[in-house]
Write an enzyme that holds these catalytic residues in place. Structure first.
Site, PDB file in Angstrom:
ATOM      1  CG  ASN A  92      -1.519   1.358   1.502  1.00  0.00           C
ATOM      2  OD1 ASN A  92      -2.431   1.793   0.811  1.00  0.00           O
ATOM      3  ND2 ASN A  92      -0.998   2.054   2.515  1.00  0.00           N
ATOM      4  CE1 TYR A 156       0.298   8.436  -6.940  1.00  0.00           C
ATOM      5  CE2 TYR A 156      -1.512   8.662  -8.484  1.00  0.00           C
ATOM      6  CZ  TYR A 156      -1.021   8.235  -7.269  1.00  0.00           C
ATOM      7  OH  TYR A 156      -1.851   7.587  -6.384  1.00  0.00           O
TER       8      TYR A 156
END
Length: 240
Positions: A92, A156
């Site tokens: 995560n 990103y």
């Protein structure tokens, strides 16, 4: 339905946001949880907070940096020493640097790729033998930004497009060993990501407990069925 009680999960970046929501959901199912953070204090304090409300299982905090393979190996060794098994790994940990290609720095690019993509590689590489032994489950938290590009998202987007493809390839590698692999691709989630301060204006977004519930649903699914890629988005975003 799989029996989850007394299973053991490792969650990278588990002290806040989506990772924390997943930790809370797993503890409620009787799953013991190890949460990692680059800060030992944050990991230990969050584990203490989780344990104060958990009744079915136990949480521990582990200092670990996903950008460092040895650190990930140490985290896995600690979990195995503490709980004697490792059943679920949730990759995560993530961050975002957003800037146009003219303004994006070399350091921002490297930090994004090292954390969001290489970090997930280090996480599964360090835990794969334990997961093969338990016939466990590896889940990465990607993003809809791993399928939809946008301006100022070069670093990103690259990290999340890469993470989505990486996880799908790992799924093909490991299913022959009885290890399930999925990636979850959330849209807008109400967290502190990128300096956001969640308030009532974020109520339309996915909440961290929603992602936690989704992870539990995946873990409970019959072993013969594998949702290898799950997109999840807010039902009704504000009109533009």
């Amino acid at each position: 339905m799989n029996e989850l009680k007394d299973k053991v999960a490792l969650i990278t970046g588990g002290t806040k946001g989506i990772g924390l929501g997943i930790a809370q959901a797993l503890l409620s199912q009787g799953i013991h949880v190890a949460i990692t953070s680059r800060s030992a204090k944050a990991a230990e304090e969050t584990a203490k907070q989780l344990n104060s409300s958990a009744t079915k299982a136990r949480a521990i905090g582990v200092k670990a940096d996903v950008r460092d393979f040895e650190s990930q190996q140490n985290a896995v060794r600690l979990v195995l020493s503490e709980f004697k098994q490792l059943d679920f790994v949730i990759a995560n940990a993530g961050l975002g640097h957003f800037a146009s290609i003219e303004e994006l720095t070399l350091e921002q690019w490297q930090d994004t790729i090292d954390t969001n993509l290489t970090g997930a590689f280090y996480t599964i590489k360090a835990s794969v033998e334990a997961l093969k032994k338990s016939k466990g489950y590896y889940i990465s938290i990607s993003s809809l930004a791993g399928a939809n590009f946008f301006a100022k998202g070069a670093a990103y987007n690259a990290s999340k497009f890469g993470l989505t493809g990486f996880t799908q390839a790992v799924m093909l590698d490991l299913r022959q060993h009885g290890v399930k692999v999925s990636t979850i691709m959330p849209g807008s989630v109400s967290t502190h990501f990128n300096g956001n301060e969640p308030d009532s204006s974020d109520d339309w977004k996915i909440q961290i407990e929603d992602i936690g519930e989704l992870v539990v649903d995946l873990l409970k699914m019959n072993p013969r069925a594998l949702p290898s890629k799950v997109e999840v988005r807010p039902t009704m975003p504000p009109s533009k």
